[in-house]
Design a protein around this motif. Structure first.
Motif, mmCIF file in Angstrom:
data_model
loop_
_atom_site.group_PDB
_atom_site.id
_atom_site.type_symbol
_atom_site.label_atom_id
_atom_site.label_comp_id
_atom_site.label_asym_id
_atom_site.label_seq_id
_atom_site.Cartn_x
_atom_site.Cartn_y
_atom_site.Cartn_z
ATOM 1 N N PRO A 1 0.844 -1.194 0.000
ATOM 2 C CA PRO A 1 0.000 0.000 0.000
ATOM 3 C C PRO A 1 0.883 1.249 0.000
ATOM 4 O O PRO A 1 2.087 1.182 0.240
ATOM 5 N N LYS A 2 0.277 2.391 -0.260
ATOM 6 C CA LYS A 2 0.999 3.654 -0.214
ATOM 7 C C LYS A 2 1.574 3.889 1.188
ATOM 8 O O LYS A 2 0.925 3.620 2.189
ATOM 9 N N GLY A 3 2.813 4.375 1.216
ATOM 10 C CA GLY A 3 3.389 4.809 2.481
ATOM 11 C C GLY A 3 4.366 3.863 3.143
ATOM 12 O O GLY A 3 4.951 4.205 4.170
ATOM 13 N N LYS A 4 4.582 2.677 2.586
ATOM 14 C CA LYS A 4 5.472 1.725 3.247
ATOM 15 C C LYS A 4 6.957 2.065 3.065
ATOM 16 O O LYS A 4 7.800 1.643 3.849
ATOM 17 N N GLY B 1 11.301 2.386 14.468
ATOM 18 C CA GLY B 1 10.705 2.759 15.739
ATOM 19 C C GLY B 1 9.732 1.702 16.223
ATOM 20 O O GLY B 1 9.741 0.555 15.747
ATOM 21 N N PRO B 2 8.866 2.068 17.177
ATOM 22 C CA PRO B 2 7.835 1.135 17.648
ATOM 23 C C PRO B 2 6.970 0.683 16.474
ATOM 24 O O PRO B 2 6.800 1.427 15.502
ATOM 25 N N PRO B 3 6.420 -0.543 16.520
ATOM 26 C CA PRO B 3 5.603 -1.032 15.406
ATOM 27 C C PRO B 3 4.421 -0.120 15.129
ATOM 28 O O PRO B 3 3.790 0.396 16.052
ATOM 29 N N GLN B 4 4.135 0.096 13.854
ATOM 30 C CA GLN B 4 3.005 0.947 13.487
ATOM 31 C C GLN B 4 2.376 0.425 12.212
ATOM 32 O O GLN B 4 2.959 -0.377 11.488
ATOM 33 N N TYR B 5 1.137 0.891 11.966
ATOM 34 C CA TYR B 5 0.359 0.422 10.823
ATOM 35 C C TYR B 5 0.171 1.531 9.805
ATOM 36 O O TYR B 5 0.090 2.716 10.134
ATOM 37 N N LEU B 6 0.050 1.118 8.544
ATOM 38 C CA LEU B 6 -0.348 2.021 7.484
ATOM 39 C C LEU B 6 -1.862 2.189 7.493
ATOM 40 O O LEU B 6 -2.591 1.308 7.950
ATOM 41 N N ASN B 7 -2.322 3.301 6.983
ATOM 42 C CA ASN B 7 -3.757 3.552 6.875
ATOM 43 C C ASN B 7 -4.244 2.986 5.546
ATOM 44 O O ASN B 7 -4.186 3.646 4.518
ATOM 45 N N THR B 8 -4.707 1.729 5.579
ATOM 46 C CA THR B 8 -5.116 1.056 4.348
ATOM 47 C C THR B 8 -6.232 0.061 4.622
ATOM 48 O O THR B 8 -6.330 -0.482 5.734
ATOM 49 N N ILE B 9 -7.053 -0.176 3.616
ATOM 50 C CA ILE B 9 -8.093 -1.194 3.734
ATOM 51 C C ILE B 9 -7.507 -2.600 3.704
ATOM 52 O O ILE B 9 -8.164 -3.559 4.100
ATOM 53 N N ALA B 10 -6.265 -2.716 3.230
ATOM 54 C CA ALA B 10 -5.635 -4.033 3.112
ATOM 55 C C ALA B 10 -5.050 -4.431 4.466
ATOM 56 O O ALA B 10 -3.849 -4.278 4.712
ATOM 57 N N ASP B 11 -5.909 -4.954 5.352
ATOM 58 C CA ASP B 11 -5.483 -5.187 6.735
ATOM 59 C C ASP B 11 -4.375 -6.231 6.831
ATOM 60 O O ASP B 11 -3.576 -6.210 7.768
ATOM 61 N N GLN C 1 3.865 -1.400 8.871
ATOM 62 C CA GLN C 1 4.871 -0.536 8.255
ATOM 63 C C GLN C 1 6.212 -1.252 8.110
ATOM 64 O O GLN C 1 6.899 -1.125 7.099
ATOM 65 N N GLN C 2 6.605 -2.018 9.136
ATOM 66 C CA GLN C 2 7.940 -2.610 9.169
ATOM 67 C C GLN C 2 8.036 -3.935 8.432
ATOM 68 O O GLN C 2 7.076 -4.697 8.412
ATOM 69 N N THR C 3 9.198 -4.196 7.903
ATOM 70 C CA THR C 3 9.590 -5.560 7.571
ATOM 71 C C THR C 3 10.461 -6.081 8.709
ATOM 72 O O THR C 3 10.830 -5.336 9.618
ATOM 73 N N VAL D 1 9.345 -1.196 -6.679
ATOM 74 C CA VAL D 1 8.221 -1.697 -5.888
ATOM 75 C C VAL D 1 6.909 -1.169 -6.467
ATOM 76 O O VAL D 1 6.829 -0.027 -6.924
ATOM 77 N N PHE D 2 5.884 -2.022 -6.444
ATOM 78 C CA PHE D 2 4.534 -1.611 -6.849
ATOM 79 C C PHE D 2 3.803 -1.090 -5.605
ATOM 80 O O PHE D 2 3.429 -1.866 -4.731
ATOM 81 N N GLU D 3 3.636 0.224 -5.536
ATOM 82 C CA GLU D 3 2.960 0.852 -4.393
ATOM 83 C C GLU D 3 1.568 1.288 -4.846
ATOM 84 O O GLU D 3 1.422 2.192 -5.672
ATOM 85 N N MET D 4 0.534 0.648 -4.306
ATOM 86 C CA MET D 4 -0.804 0.788 -4.852
ATOM 87 C C MET D 4 -1.676 1.728 -4.031
ATOM 88 O O MET D 4 -1.646 1.717 -2.792
ATOM 89 N N GLU D 5 -2.473 2.513 -4.746
ATOM 90 C CA GLU D 5 -3.472 3.379 -4.109
ATOM 91 C C GLU D 5 -4.641 2.534 -3.602
ATOM 92 O O GLU D 5 -4.881 1.419 -4.086
ATOM 93 N N GLU D 6 -5.395 3.096 -2.665
ATOM 94 C CA GLU D 6 -6.538 2.380 -2.089
ATOM 95 C C GLU D 6 -7.567 2.001 -3.153
ATOM 96 O O GLU D 6 -8.084 0.885 -3.153
ATOM 97 N N GLN D 7 -7.864 2.924 -4.060
ATOM 98 C CA GLN D 7 -8.862 2.617 -5.083
ATOM 99 C C GLN D 7 -8.363 1.531 -6.019
ATOM 100 O O GLN D 7 -9.154 0.692 -6.488
ATOM 101 N N GLU D 8 -7.079 1.513 -6.286
ATOM 102 C CA GLU D 8 -6.519 0.451 -7.121
ATOM 103 C C GLU D 8 -6.667 -0.906 -6.445
ATOM 104 O O GLU D 8 -6.959 -1.917 -7.104
ATOM 105 N N ILE D 9 -6.467 -0.949 -5.134
ATOM 106 C CA ILE D 9 -6.625 -2.205 -4.386
ATOM 107 C C ILE D 9 -8.069 -2.682 -4.468
ATOM 108 O O ILE D 9 -8.342 -3.867 -4.694
#
Length: 324
Positions: free
Chosen positions: A208-211, A226-236, A241-243, A259-267
């Protein structure tokens, strides 16, 4: 060739260990997808795997490996947004051992219900990423459980790598594979095995966007330390964020830097295409890889890269809350 403790031999041993319990998932094609892209797309249906996702491979390999090497394991524990939790619950049931799964309270109810249905004890925690780690650590300490993480674990990675062995038996002429990535266990395992079988194959990551995965692959540094965090995406399934500490160097060496970074609407459009045109149920993380396969970015790549594998990583969709 071993990568950070995981090599092709470990993948082959994993396949031998788990093959009697899992599905050899089918590969499907779509004439419409081929027409749109000018390529030949091959979709590996891990959405039809036991428990509805590829996670079963890694979880089962890790559980059975522990059972082989320890006669006194009191059970297993993990944290998961859903799919790994279901997989570990099922794998523990196969092994005849207890399982505890820590899940954030906002995880989809369909996934939480499935975890309970496979016989695990579900333990809900707060919505912050650190909450799951803290709760899981407390359970592990109190009950002396074996912790099986979702991705950063040698045996989990080896189990996920079994997909490559199957896929390249089914479609030997693959030129590239598109893989949705969260922590990197799936993509690391696939990359290790696929490169061992076919060194010139290209491994492309889908996010998703932002990774900020391209920066990670170019520098070798994790996207976020840093501390584990999540991206704001419908793809739960690919919100993290981290690998991982294990997976990052593997991917830095073996994955393509683009890398293929996909928008929410594309997903969403990728999910809809699979539902409407391919007649398969996939979750949003798999929708991202379908979207990547249909994207202008792929069409603009080397025209000699014809046969493209696409990982449909899971099908655990909450049909009461579809993203459209």
């Amino acid at each position: 060739m071993a990568k950070d403790g995981v090599g092709f031999n470990e993948v082959l041993k994993a396949l031998q260990r788990i093959s009697n319990f899992i599905h050899k998932t089918p590969v499907i094609t779509s004439s419409e997808a081929n027409l749109r892209t000018g390529r030949k797309l091959f979709f590996k249906c891990e959405n039809q795997q036991k428990t509805g996702s590829f996670k079963t491979r890694g979880a089962l390999n890790a559980v059975l490996k522990v059972k082989e090497t320890s006669s006194s394991c009191p059970g297993f524990v993990t944290h998961s947004s859903g799919n790994h939790g279901q997989a570990l619950a099922w794998a523990s049931r196969v092994a005849g051992l207890p399982c505890y799964v820590v899940v954030p309270s906002m995880a989809p109810e369909v996934k939480k219900s499935a975890i309970r249905g496979y016989g695990a004890q579900l333990v809900e925690c707060g919505h912050l990423p650190q909450d799951r780690y803290d709760t899981c650590e407390q359970l592990q300490r109190e009950k002396k459980l074996e912790f099986i993480p979702p991705y950063d674990h040698f045996d989990v990675i080896a189990g996920q790598g079994t997909i490559s062995v199957e896929f390249l038996e089914q479609v030997p002429d693959l030129d590239a594979i598109l893989i949705p990535i969260s922590g990197g266990g799936l993509s690391s395992g696939i990359a290790i095995a696929a490169k061992a079988i076919k060194p010139n194959i290209k491994i492309f990551l889908v996010t998703p966007k932002g990774k900020k995965m391209e920066e990670c692959l170019r520098t070798g540094k994790r996207p976020w330390d840093g501390p584990p965090q999540y991206l704001n995406t419908i793809a739960d399934g690919i919100r993290l964020q981290q690998t991982g500490y294990i997976t990052t160097p593997i991917l830095t060496e073996l994955a393509e830097k683009e890398v293929f970074e996909m928008e929410e609407q594309e997903i969403i459009d990728g999910m809809k295409f699979a539902f409407e045109r391919m007649k398969v149920v996939i979750e949003a993380a798999a929708g991202a890889s379908v979207a990547a396969a249909l994207s202008d970015k792929l069409r603009a790549m080397d025209p000699l890269m014809v046969n493209i594998g696409v990982i449909l990583c899971g099908g655990n969709v909450d049909i009461e809350h579809l993203p459209w």
